[in-house]
Design a protein around this motif. Structure first.
Motif, PDB file in Angstrom:
ATOM      1  N   LEU A 113       0.350  -1.539   0.148  1.00 50.50           N
ATOM      2  CA  LEU A 113      -0.160   0.050  -0.370  1.00 50.50           C
ATOM      3  C   LEU A 113       0.839   0.711   0.052  1.00 50.50           C
ATOM      4  O   LEU A 113       1.951   1.636   0.949  1.00 50.50           O
ATOM      5  N   GLN A 114       0.578   2.407  -0.093  1.00 52.96           N
ATOM      6  CA  GLN A 114       1.231   3.688  -0.526  1.00 52.96           C
ATOM      7  C   GLN A 114      -0.018   4.506  -0.986  1.00 52.96           C
ATOM      8  O   GLN A 114      -1.198   4.200  -1.835  1.00 52.96           O
ATOM      9  N   LEU A 115       0.041   5.486   0.046  1.00 56.50           N
ATOM     10  CA  LEU A 115      -1.180   6.054  -0.176  1.00 56.50           C
ATOM     11  C   LEU A 115      -0.723   7.621  -0.062  1.00 56.50           C
ATOM     12  O   LEU A 115       0.918   8.630   0.172  1.00 56.50           O
ATOM     13  N   THR A 116      -1.148   8.740  -0.779  1.00 57.03           N
ATOM     14  CA  THR A 116      -0.880  10.056  -0.899  1.00 57.03           C
ATOM     15  C   THR A 116      -1.207  10.828   0.143  1.00 57.03           C
ATOM     16  O   THR A 116      -1.786  10.228   1.399  1.00 57.03           O
ATOM     17  N   TYR A 117       0.051  12.123   0.532  1.00 58.00           N
ATOM     18  CA  TYR A 117      -0.050  12.868   1.807  1.00 58.00           C
ATOM     19  C   TYR A 117       0.967  12.041   2.663  1.00 58.00           C
ATOM     20  O   TYR A 117       0.528  12.169   3.564  1.00 58.00           O
ATOM     21  N   ASP A 126      -5.239   7.504  -3.289  1.00 60.83           N
ATOM     22  CA  ASP A 126      -5.533   8.560  -3.006  1.00 60.83           C
ATOM     23  C   ASP A 126      -6.110   9.026  -1.478  1.00 60.83           C
ATOM     24  O   ASP A 126      -7.069   7.679  -0.925  1.00 60.83           O
ATOM     25  N   LEU A 127      -5.717   9.338  -0.393  1.00 61.79           N
ATOM     26  CA  LEU A 127      -5.780   9.203   1.331  1.00 61.79           C
ATOM     27  C   LEU A 127      -7.580   9.810   1.376  1.00 61.79           C
ATOM     28  O   LEU A 127      -7.855   8.967   1.918  1.00 61.79           O
ATOM     29  N   VAL A 128      -8.199   9.887   0.071  1.00 64.69           N
ATOM     30  CA  VAL A 128      -9.658  10.178   0.460  1.00 64.69           C
ATOM     31  C   VAL A 128     -10.323   8.604   0.978  1.00 64.69           C
ATOM     32  O   VAL A 128     -11.500   9.017   1.088  1.00 64.69           O
ATOM     33  N   ARG A 129      -9.604   7.561  -0.138  1.00 59.94           N
ATOM     34  CA  ARG A 129      -9.871   6.613   0.121  1.00 59.94           C
ATOM     35  C   ARG A 129      -9.993   6.128   1.640  1.00 59.94           C
ATOM     36  O   ARG A 129     -11.371   5.634   2.424  1.00 59.94           O
ATOM     37  N   ALA A 167      -7.087  23.545   6.968  1.00 63.01           N
ATOM     38  CA  ALA A 167      -7.213  24.137   5.378  1.00 63.01           C
ATOM     39  C   ALA A 167      -8.105  22.601   5.140  1.00 63.01           C
ATOM     40  O   ALA A 167      -7.779  21.658   5.192  1.00 63.01           O
ATOM     41  N   PRO A 168      -9.426  22.695   4.356  1.00 60.25           N
ATOM     42  CA  PRO A 168      -9.856  21.497   3.729  1.00 60.25           C
ATOM     43  C   PRO A 168      -9.264  21.378   2.641  1.00 60.25           C
ATOM     44  O   PRO A 168      -8.784  21.754   2.181  1.00 60.25           O
ATOM     45  N   PRO A 169      -9.479  20.101   2.232  1.00 63.47           N
ATOM     46  CA  PRO A 169      -8.239  19.293   1.059  1.00 63.47           C
ATOM     47  C   PRO A 169      -8.880  20.802  -0.144  1.00 63.47           C
ATOM     48  O   PRO A 169      -9.828  20.733  -0.762  1.00 63.47           O
ATOM     49  N   ALA A 170      -7.409  21.690  -0.540  1.00 67.65           N
ATOM     50  CA  ALA A 170      -7.843  22.577  -1.592  1.00 67.65           C
ATOM     51  C   ALA A 170      -8.441  21.672  -2.754  1.00 67.65           C
ATOM     52  O   ALA A 170      -7.895  20.822  -3.453  1.00 67.65           O
ATOM     53  N   PRO A 171      -9.921  22.156  -3.223  1.00 63.03           N
ATOM     54  CA  PRO A 171      -9.907  21.481  -4.408  1.00 63.03           C
ATOM     55  C   PRO A 171      -9.305  22.244  -5.953  1.00 63.03           C
ATOM     56  O   PRO A 171      -8.258  23.197  -5.695  1.00 63.03           O
ATOM     57  N   ASN A 217     -13.217   8.592   3.734  1.00 63.56           N
ATOM     58  CA  ASN A 217     -13.758   8.161   2.949  1.00 63.56           C
ATOM     59  C   ASN A 217     -14.642   6.804   4.170  1.00 63.56           C
ATOM     60  O   ASN A 217     -15.637   7.173   4.543  1.00 63.56           O
ATOM     61  N   ALA A 218     -13.520   6.148   3.690  1.00 60.65           N
ATOM     62  CA  ALA A 218     -14.365   4.854   5.198  1.00 60.65           C
ATOM     63  C   ALA A 218     -14.466   5.328   6.724  1.00 60.65           C
ATOM     64  O   ALA A 218     -15.173   4.656   6.616  1.00 60.65           O
ATOM     65  N   VAL A 219     -13.828   5.644   6.617  1.00 62.22           N
ATOM     66  CA  VAL A 219     -13.534   6.149   8.203  1.00 62.22           C
ATOM     67  C   VAL A 219     -14.972   6.665   8.290  1.00 62.22           C
ATOM     68  O   VAL A 219     -15.635   6.420   9.435  1.00 62.22           O
ATOM     69  N   ARG A 220     -16.011   7.670   7.363  1.00 61.73           N
ATOM     70  CA  ARG A 220     -16.978   8.762   7.624  1.00 61.73           C
ATOM     71  C   ARG A 220     -17.614   7.771   7.429  1.00 61.73           C
ATOM     72  O   ARG A 220     -18.758   7.652   8.249  1.00 61.73           O
ATOM     73  N   ASP A 221     -17.381   6.697   6.567  1.00 62.33           N
ATOM     74  CA  ASP A 221     -18.819   5.734   6.460  1.00 62.33           C
ATOM     75  C   ASP A 221     -18.916   4.816   7.378  1.00 62.33           C
ATOM     76  O   ASP A 221     -20.119   5.194   7.519  1.00 62.33           O
TER      77      ASP A 221
END
Length: 697
Positions: free
Chosen positions: A260-264, A322-325, A573-577, A328-332
């Motif tokens: 596994l590699q993750l962004t950020y 992507d870290l957001v994945r 800072a939210p993830p910069a769009p 998102n799993a945590v949010r879910d």
RNA sequence: UGGGGCGUCGUCUAAGGGUAGGACAUCAGACUUUGACUCUGAGUAUCGUGGUUCGAAUCCACGCGCCCCAGCCA
């Protein structure tokens, strides 16, 4: 497992084995960590894969410490790893093993190999061995000791084991092929002399087996069927097979998958250790760390980690998730399970002027709209409240649904209120907002059918409990930490330049009173803010709360889209769009901005530390600028036509420091250099000879 | 220039001779007592060139690109 997703390649392989009866239907996997650091998400993927396979196919899963190098291993790590594997749901039952327990057996096998003439004691030094090894394109040469007699080898090996020789003076090597294209086959070391205290074996051993020699043996001893490891061990598989074949031992199958590699995120143990030992974080379990312990403390659930790992799949493709994945799993999971509470992180006082002084009532609020079973709770309401500063604007844009002069909103679970006035301090900042409430709207809609567009959260000022809220954000500000600074002269750890200076902000929050009784480890959703967990640092009467992850926020996107991101600088800072259109040249001011906007601009003196051209961009330079902060900032500036990179190094410049980070050609720019003119006749604004970080007006 | 591995939407991941599907992200909309959740819709992909075939992401050939390997680490 009742899912319908297709099998990953390892599951397919296992099913094929089961179908052919290769292992008599057995499935036995293992997770073999070296106890030289804490486990991180990458390990989680492996644990979940291995233990998941065992669970899915009715097999077994072992936890085995690969403790073959006493120089780096510690009991502390053993304890944390056992704990983390259990927490993740890795069910190893009583099968907790240590490679070091097999040392005697391994040694016997080594003697057997010597007797077969397939291993020899080599007196080459490490440097000499490297020379004899050859290179990637040239074959190696045989060691002068390669043809020692079996008896001499045996004698030497026994004396190595007795401790007769100094570390580094001799090794036991397998006699394979010094000309192999696979360098691992050029007579690999099986034993080296190490005179260090072993965490379990004490000083009983002075020779220790290498990975290549020992790993297959460990698997074989434990009757593993599928020995799963990461891609970089693919080149080692021939060795794994060779040793087992020579010895005629039970022979598991090694299978490699992409780690596994993750962004950020940075995931090498070396770098994580560096962050810990150099104080960039508070420890291995700092909630910003990608360690299992850190994520647990952050409030991540093991269920979320499992879903995430299932979701991203298992392949041999070298990929970056992507870290957001993960987020998102945590949010879910938390969305479904976390009780809702109200908390105000940046309080603004609200006085409900038509609510009787001294009166308190309790409004009923649902604990979790996603889960009616979770029930309701009573929240005290009174004349003086706190709301979030961000939920009030004196002069709002049209799409602002929250509180503003003359506007009506719903206080969640309570009443509609209308803003009737405000109080400012001498500097013009709003200190208090006055409202009236409509008693007919309690917990419901207005009888006259009028609607409000916004619902905001609140706490009763007199009843709120205070808490230290640790607002965590990602540890690194760049998608690929360090990548943009790779090769920069004088930068030995490029990833440090990308540390997010705002990865932790500590605020005094006001929480609804029910939270006073919350225990460490409990998780909540603070409505409209995010998911939070009670930190272990909490003591009776002193709450410490960690932000696990923020809720998604369409409003900040809206703002960023409408106003180029300049209107609002949120605390975190939210993830910069990503900008929709190519961003304007950073030196070109927007066509028109308001006076108010201009007043918000923070200018500071900076010194250029390094500068280079941005690839595939004629006008852009990537600068590293010292602003007197913990680390330099990366700033991308469209001044390449006017300045050669080398001409800028050491120059003093003026930097707009409070801009929202923006990606230019994939490089995150955190600030803007002030210049006048255009094209080739630009001149930089000079702050004068002041130290970096000095405010400039 | 040696050996090993990998190339499918922006990112992950399916399909393994027969309609390139899903998730995340993005955009548009609906819903909403959380600008959350949920729902609807949209756009975007088979590394390239040849070949085999009625038909190729899939098979073959030749290229190209990326990753790993020269620890007495794992």
């Amino acid at each position: 497992m009742s899912d319908t997703r297709s099998l990953n390649f390892i599951e397919a392989l296992v099913e094929a084995d089961n179908a052919s009866g290769r292992w008599q239907g057995r499935v036995h996997t293992r997770f073999p960590p070296e106890p030289n650091g804490y486990l991180h998400v990458g390990h989680a993927k492996s644990i979940i894969l291995n233990s998941g396979l065992a669970r899915r196919y009715g097999g077994k899963f072992n936890l085995r410490f690969d403790d073959t190098n006493p120089a780096k291993e510690e009991q502390e790590y053993v304890d944390s790893i056992v704990n983390d594997v259990r927490w993740l749901g890795g069910e190893f039952e009583d099968r907790l093993f240590f490679a070091s327990d097999y040392f005697a057996q391994m040694y016997d096998w080594a003697e057997a190999l010597v007797k077969q003439g397939k291993a020899y004691v080599c007196d080459l030094s490490a440097d000499q061995m490297r020379e004899y090894r050859g290179t990637l394109t040239e074959p190696g040469r045989n060691s002068p000791f390669r043809d020692r007699a079996v008896d001499e080898n045996l004698d030497l090996l026994r004396r190595m084991k007795q401790g007769e020789f100094a570390p580094g003076t001799r090794t036991l090597r397998a006699k394979i092929d010094m000309a192999s294209g696979n360098i691992n086959l050029r007579d690999p070391v099986m034993y080296r002399i190490v005179k260090e205290h072993h965490h379990r074996q004490g000083d009983a051993w002075v020779i220790f087996p290498s990975y290549d020699w020992s790993h297959g043996l460990e698997d074989s001893i434990e009757r593993i069927t599928h020995s799963i490891c990461t891609l970089e061990f693919e080149n080692h598989r021939p060795l794994y097979d060779w040793f087992l074949d020579q010895l005629g031992l039970y022979h598991p199958q090694q299978i490699e998958f992409a780690k596994l590699q993750l962004t950020y995120t940075v995931l090498s143990k070396r770098n994580l250790l560096y962050l810990v030992t150099n104080g960039h974080v508070a420890g291995w379990d700092d909630p910003r760390m990608p360690t299992i312990a850190g994520m647990r403390r952050r409030g991540y659930t093991s269920q979320a980690l499992r879903t995430f790992c299932e979701d991203i799949g298992v392949t041999k493709n070298d990929t970056v998730i992507d870290l957001v994945r993960l987020e998102n799993a945590v949010r879910d999971h938390l969305n479904a399970t976390a009780p809702r509470r109200m908390a105000v992180l940046s309080p603004l006082k609200v006085v409900v002027t038509n609510y009787p002084e001294g009166q308190v009532e309790h409004v009923e609020v649902q604990n979790n709209p996603e889960d009616p079973q979770a029930g309701v709770r009573a929240v005290p309401f009174s004349r003086e409240l706190f709301i979030e500063r961000d939920d009030f604007m004196e002069d709002p844009p049209k799409k602002f649904f929250r509180l503003a002069p003359g506007k009506e909103v719903r206080l969640r679970g309570a009443y509609f209120v209308t803003c009737t006035g405000l109080v400012k301090d001498e500097r013009g900042a709003v200190t208090e907002v006055h409202c009236t409430y409509d008693p007919a709207t309690k917990g419901a809609n207005a009888p006259d059918g009028r609607k409000v567009k916004g619902t905001i959260h609140w706490v009763s000022a007199a009843h709120a409990v205070e808490a230290e809220v640790r607002v965590y954000d990602r540890l690194f500000a760049a998608e690929f930490p360090g990548a943009a600074h790779e090769g920069t002269p004088g930068v030995e750890r490029p990833f440090l330049l990308d540390l997010n200076p705002r990865s932790l902000e500590v605020v005094r929050g006001r929480l609804e009173p029910s939270l006073a009784a919350a225990a460490p480890g409990e998780r909540f959703q603070f409505e409209r803010l995010g998911y939070f967990t009670i930190d272990a640092d909490s003591k009776p009467g002193v709450l410490v709360v960690n932000r696990t992850v923020a809720l998604k926020d369409a409003w900040v996107k809206e703002l960023a889209a409408d106003e180029g991101g300049a209107a609002k600088a949120p605390a975190v800072a939210p993830p910069a769009p990503k900008p929709k259109a190519p961003p304007p040249a950073p030196t070109a001011p927007p066509a028109e901005i308001e006076f108010g906007d201009f007043a918000k601009v923070s200018l500071r003196a900076g010194r250029v530390l390094a500068a280079k051209k941005v690839e595939k961009a004629d006008k852009l330079l990537e600068l590293s600028v010292d602003l007197g902060e913990s680390g330099p900032r990366t700033i991308v500036s469209g001044i390449a036509e006017a300045f050669a990179p080398e001409a800028l190094v050491g120059r003093n410049v003026v930097v707009v420091t409070n801009l929202k980070p923006r990606a230019l050609k994939g490089i995150e720019s955190r600030g803007m250099i002030l210049a006048s003119g255009s094209g080739k006749s630009l001149s930089l604004v000079n702050p004068g000879d002041v130290p970096p970080g000095t405010a400039v007006s």
